[in-house]
Scaffold this motif. Structure first.
Motif, short mmCIF file in Angstrom:
data_model
loop_
_atom_site.label_atom_id
_atom_site.label_comp_id
_atom_site.label_asym_id
_atom_site.label_seq_id
_atom_site.Cartn_x
_atom_site.Cartn_y
_atom_site.Cartn_z
N ALA A 42 0.82 -1.21 0.00
CA ALA A 42 0.00 0.00 0.00
C ALA A 42 0.86 1.26 0.00
CB ALA A 42 -0.93 0.00 1.22
N LYS A 43 1.97 1.23 0.69
CA LYS A 43 2.86 2.40 0.72
C LYS A 43 3.37 2.72 -0.68
CE LYS A 43 5.98 2.54 4.01
NZ LYS A 43 7.03 2.07 4.96
N VAL A 133 -4.22 4.19 5.27
CA VAL A 133 -5.35 4.33 6.18
C VAL A 133 -6.02 2.98 6.38
CG1 VAL A 133 -7.62 5.40 6.48
CG2 VAL A 133 -5.73 6.73 5.52
N GLY A 134 -6.30 2.64 7.62
CA GLY A 134 -7.04 1.42 7.93
C GLY A 134 -8.52 1.72 8.12
N VAL A 135 -9.37 0.94 7.47
CA VAL A 135 -10.82 1.09 7.59
C VAL A 135 -11.39 -0.26 8.02
CG1 VAL A 135 -12.99 1.51 6.36
CG2 VAL A 135 -10.97 2.90 5.84
N GLY A 149 -15.52 5.23 4.63
CA GLY A 149 -14.12 5.31 5.01
C GLY A 149 -13.19 5.44 3.82
N PHE A 150 -13.36 4.56 2.80
CA PHE A 150 -12.34 4.54 1.75
C PHE A 150 -12.50 5.66 0.73
CE2 PHE A 150 -15.14 1.15 -0.32
CZ PHE A 150 -15.42 1.84 -1.50
N ALA A 151 -13.71 6.16 0.48
CA ALA A 151 -13.87 7.20 -0.54
C ALA A 151 -13.13 8.49 -0.19
CB ALA A 151 -15.35 7.47 -0.81
N ALA A 156 -8.15 11.97 -0.73
CA ALA A 156 -7.07 12.76 -0.13
C ALA A 156 -5.68 12.25 -0.49
CB ALA A 156 -7.24 12.78 1.39
N GLY A 157 -5.60 11.18 -1.28
CA GLY A 157 -4.30 10.69 -1.73
C GLY A 157 -3.73 9.56 -0.92
N ASN A 158 -4.56 8.93 -0.09
CA ASN A 158 -4.09 7.82 0.74
C ASN A 158 -4.34 6.47 0.06
OD1 ASN A 158 -3.54 9.38 3.34
ND2 ASN A 158 -5.67 9.91 2.94
N ALA A 159 -3.64 5.46 0.55
CA ALA A 159 -3.99 4.08 0.25
C ALA A 159 -4.85 3.56 1.40
CB ALA A 159 -2.74 3.22 0.10
#
Length: 208
Positions: A42-43, A133-135, A149-151, A156-159
């Motif tokens: 993910a990183k 980010v953990g969801v 959570g994921f949208a 914002a540019g996160n995985a």
């Protein structure tokens, strides 16, 4: 059996239709080591995603939304079978995921910083992605609560690493495949099924 003798996790989890107890699918359970490996993947995906221009991220999310809309019927039927919802309610849930993605896409280009006057100059603030980010999504509304959570996190540019409830992993696994088919980077949205005591409690010792 002592705690050290216990297996780390069951190798798989059976997903049942709550109405009939029919076996719908057998889903592998994620180990702690696999969570760590998912964070590493993910990183890397996040670096690619966050480096895109905001308009390109927005277009990716809109493609994801359109793909969800195209498969809304299949997603709804899957939600009925694994969560026991009515078909009308499940169709609303699939549409809500689509709408959340469209809404998040509209905000990508509006994630602006601020300039705050201070004595002798200005204070500049910039909004930057958190990273990975953990969801965690519950069983009762697996699709929309996961998307809540994921949208915004993707916008914002996160995985995102998404841990579904053990009983309802199928719709979110399908959503992750739809995201990949829509052109989002591989490993940007990963679903990690498994027990809460293993997958949900996993911790990395290294910063993300």
């Amino acid at each position: 059996m002592t705690p050290t003798d216990r297996p780390e996790r069951p190798l798989e989890h059976h997903v049942l239709d709550p109405a009939t107890e029919e076996l719908l699918a057998t889903v592998p359970s994620t180990t702690v080591a696999e969570v760590d490996a998912a964070v590493v993947r993910a990183k890397e995906a996040r670096r690619v995603w966050a480096a895109l221009a905001p308009a390109d991220r927005a277009r990716g999310l809109r493609r994801f939304a359109a793909a969800v809309d195209a498969e809304a019927g299949e997603l709804a039927r899957l939600e009925v079978r694994e969560a026991g919802h009515t078909l009308a309610g499940a169709r609303w849930e699939a549409a809500n995921v689509r709408d959340l993605l469209d809404y998040a896409a509209g905000g990508v280009e509006r994630l602006t910083g601020r300039q705050i006057p201070v004595p002798g100059g200005i204070d500049v603030t910039l909004l930057e992605p958190l990273g990975v980010v953990g969801v965690i999504a519950p069983w009762n509304f697996p699709m929309p609560i996961a998307a809540w959570g994921f949208a915004p996190a993707l916008a914002a540019g996160n995985a995102v690493l998404l841990k579904p409830a053990e009983t309802t992993p199928l719709t979110v696994l399908r959503l992750a495949r739809i995201a990949l088919d829509a052109g989002l980077p591989e490993h940007l949205l990963q679903v990690l099924p498994g027990a809460g005591a293993v997958t949900g409690d996993a911790r990395r010792t290294e910063p993300t």
